[in-house]
Design a protein around this motif. Sequence first.
Motif, mmCIF file in Angstrom:
data_model
loop_
_atom_site.group_PDB
_atom_site.id
_atom_site.type_symbol
_atom_site.label_atom_id
_atom_site.label_comp_id
_atom_site.label_asym_id
_atom_site.label_seq_id
_atom_site.Cartn_x
_atom_site.Cartn_y
_atom_site.Cartn_z
ATOM 1 N N GLU A 38 0.793 -1.408 -0.056
ATOM 2 C CA GLU A 38 0.019 0.018 -0.309
ATOM 3 C C GLU A 38 1.211 0.961 -0.138
ATOM 4 O O GLU A 38 2.315 1.072 0.698
ATOM 5 C CB GLU A 38 -0.364 0.534 1.028
ATOM 6 C CG GLU A 38 -2.131 -1.291 1.386
ATOM 7 C CD GLU A 38 -2.346 -1.118 2.886
ATOM 8 O OE1 GLU A 38 -3.352 -0.620 3.525
ATOM 9 O OE2 GLU A 38 -1.974 -1.521 4.186
ATOM 10 N N PRO A 39 1.119 2.225 -0.798
ATOM 11 C CA PRO A 39 1.056 3.468 -1.174
ATOM 12 C C PRO A 39 1.143 4.497 0.531
ATOM 13 O O PRO A 39 2.436 4.785 0.388
ATOM 14 C CB PRO A 39 1.595 4.156 -2.108
ATOM 15 C CG PRO A 39 0.528 3.290 -2.865
ATOM 16 C CD PRO A 39 -0.268 2.426 -1.908
ATOM 17 N N ILE A 40 -0.066 3.982 1.057
ATOM 18 C CA ILE A 40 0.391 4.270 2.209
ATOM 19 C C ILE A 40 -1.108 3.378 3.337
ATOM 20 O O ILE A 40 -1.414 2.936 2.565
ATOM 21 C CB ILE A 40 -0.510 5.868 2.522
ATOM 22 C CG1 ILE A 40 0.365 7.144 1.940
ATOM 23 C CG2 ILE A 40 -1.051 6.260 3.807
ATOM 24 C CD1 ILE A 40 -0.982 8.067 1.476
ATOM 25 N N GLN A 41 -0.756 2.949 4.113
ATOM 26 C CA GLN A 41 -1.109 2.001 4.681
ATOM 27 C C GLN A 41 -2.653 2.945 5.412
ATOM 28 O O GLN A 41 -2.299 3.685 6.677
ATOM 29 C CB GLN A 41 -0.050 1.237 6.158
ATOM 30 C CG GLN A 41 0.620 0.580 4.975
ATOM 31 C CD GLN A 41 1.189 -0.898 6.335
ATOM 32 O OE1 GLN A 41 1.294 0.096 7.534
ATOM 33 N NE2 GLN A 41 1.934 -1.503 6.124
ATOM 34 N N GLY A 42 -3.707 2.755 5.104
ATOM 35 C CA GLY A 42 -4.774 3.348 5.421
ATOM 36 C C GLY A 42 -5.694 3.060 6.555
ATOM 37 O O GLY A 42 -5.574 3.451 7.847
ATOM 38 N N GLU A 43 -6.453 1.481 6.776
ATOM 39 C CA GLU A 43 -6.446 0.932 7.804
ATOM 40 C C GLU A 43 -5.423 0.993 9.035
ATOM 41 O O GLU A 43 -5.802 0.417 10.505
ATOM 42 C CB GLU A 43 -7.207 -0.301 7.489
ATOM 43 C CG GLU A 43 -7.962 -1.570 8.467
ATOM 44 C CD GLU A 43 -8.824 -0.519 8.054
ATOM 45 O OE1 GLU A 43 -9.784 -1.137 9.069
ATOM 46 O OE2 GLU A 43 -9.770 -0.206 7.620
ATOM 47 N N ALA A 44 -4.300 0.456 9.135
ATOM 48 C CA ALA A 44 -3.563 0.608 9.937
ATOM 49 C C ALA A 44 -3.215 2.165 10.273
ATOM 50 O O ALA A 44 -2.445 2.081 12.152
ATOM 51 C CB ALA A 44 -1.987 -0.022 9.613
ATOM 52 N N GLY A 45 -3.810 3.126 9.911
ATOM 53 C CA GLY A 45 -3.938 4.151 10.784
ATOM 54 C C GLY A 45 -3.175 4.857 9.930
ATOM 55 O O GLY A 45 -2.838 6.637 10.951
ATOM 56 N N VAL A 46 -3.315 5.613 8.359
ATOM 57 C CA VAL A 46 -2.919 6.119 7.455
ATOM 58 C C VAL A 46 -1.411 6.689 8.222
ATOM 59 O O VAL A 46 -0.582 7.878 8.077
ATOM 60 C CB VAL A 46 -3.281 7.267 8.155
ATOM 61 C CG1 VAL A 46 -3.386 8.909 6.731
ATOM 62 C CG2 VAL A 46 -4.735 7.213 7.832
ATOM 63 N N TYR A 47 -0.207 5.576 7.543
ATOM 64 C CA TYR A 47 0.983 5.558 7.581
ATOM 65 C C TYR A 47 1.636 6.021 6.667
ATOM 66 O O TYR A 47 1.652 5.287 5.339
ATOM 67 C CB TYR A 47 1.285 4.475 8.724
ATOM 68 C CG TYR A 47 1.471 4.364 9.933
ATOM 69 C CD1 TYR A 47 2.792 4.909 10.250
ATOM 70 C CD2 TYR A 47 0.216 3.449 10.326
ATOM 71 C CE1 TYR A 47 2.258 4.531 12.162
ATOM 72 C CE2 TYR A 47 -0.272 2.903 11.672
ATOM 73 C CZ TYR A 47 1.058 3.769 12.787
ATOM 74 O OH TYR A 47 0.631 3.467 13.628
ATOM 75 N N VAL A 48 1.938 7.259 6.274
ATOM 76 C CA VAL A 48 2.946 7.790 4.854
ATOM 77 C C VAL A 48 4.082 7.514 5.080
ATOM 78 O O VAL A 48 5.087 7.687 6.011
ATOM 79 C CB VAL A 48 2.673 9.284 5.427
ATOM 80 C CG1 VAL A 48 3.153 9.459 3.917
ATOM 81 C CG2 VAL A 48 1.421 9.734 5.281
ATOM 82 N N PRO A 49 5.021 6.972 4.036
ATOM 83 C CA PRO A 49 6.036 6.030 4.183
ATOM 84 C C PRO A 49 6.656 7.793 3.995
ATOM 85 O O PRO A 49 6.903 8.403 3.124
ATOM 86 C CB PRO A 49 6.582 5.438 3.221
ATOM 87 C CG PRO A 49 5.764 5.639 1.759
ATOM 88 C CD PRO A 49 3.885 6.454 2.849
#
Length: 414
Positions: free
Chosen positions: A200-211
Amino acid sequence: MSQTENLTSENAIALEDKYGAHNYHSLPVVLSRGEGVYVWDAEGKKYYDFLSAYSAVNQGHCHPKIVDAMTRQAQTLTLTSRAFYNDQLGKFEKYACETFGYDKMLPMNTGAEAVETALKICRKWAYEKKGVASNEAQIIVCENNFHGRTTTIISFSNDPVARINFGPYTKGFIKIEYDNLIALEEALKSNDNVAGFLVEPIQGEAGVYVPTDGYLAKAKALCEKYNVLFIADEVQTGIARTGKMLAVDHEGVKPNMLILGKALSGGAYPVSCVLADNDIMDVIGPGNHGSTFGGNPVAAAVGIAALEVVKEEGLAENARELGELFRAELNKFIPGSSIVTAVRGKGLLNAILVNDSEVSSTAWNICLALRDNGLLAKPTHGNIIRFAPPLVMTREQLLDCVAIIIKTLEQFQK
């Protein structure tokens, strides 16, 4: 009770509780109508929608162009199955391929189905193009991922709620830490059987983690180095949500396979797909994969209209501008706050971190208070609240929502 009778919120919740499987913990609000950025409950109370059906309703509720396309096609031809051609699918495939820059599209219905499709294509490519021995292909995934809840997908999830008591699990997956290029290269160079990297380019369900900036571009370069397919799951982050048409566009990355869903229909109909170039997609032949509803005429007509709305109304640009404004306004509040420690995100996919543990009920209670104050959002992972309004929101509406959020948070100051 008549089937056409208007229900109160209390009655509607009671019916679901009695006759529906309890596989969701829904916020206690019963919605009966939507338009643009607003929804109304069964009693007529109006709310800002700050979840957008998990980014499926990027174009706003009941967008007239999308609804019109769906209605017109539904009155003409709804389903043929893929036993026959229909006069809408080819147009949709061409439009989607030209929009995203790929040779071929394989249409499905839901995001999870599209992920499963990408996994199958990746494995078949590994055996037929890369030369991996039969049944030995491995696919690298990231910890804390969310790609759906099918049996195969939960096999590489580390969410115990999604996994426990659903085994035995599917083999063939390697889990590494998200946003960790060292871990990715170690997994790639130590195993010649790796077929793909699903991320995922941004992990949404995990809590909106932006790499970290550059992570996606460097990850794609590593995949190229080791002859591995880079597979981007943009079911939630795609279709303008993050301020670009795709989240990978922020780093100029073209995935080998692109997975889309949710807002591909504007929330009007289940539409998803996998996009890839010919050298990958041509491993799929008749009988290898399919879906009775995948690529049906209504889905095709709706998909074209949904993408046209995004382009015509400049929704990516609006998401970028309003996202910057949203984070800037909350960052004025956070330094003096005892209840929120951070806001993070990109475009109009954002989250706040509540100053409490994951097992606390604080974030849930904040969402109940937000509901009472006219705004709907939902916690994820206990102490994180995700904010993702429709991308048709105006600056004035966004500032009104920020005021509601801050007012609500102030009620919980310690």
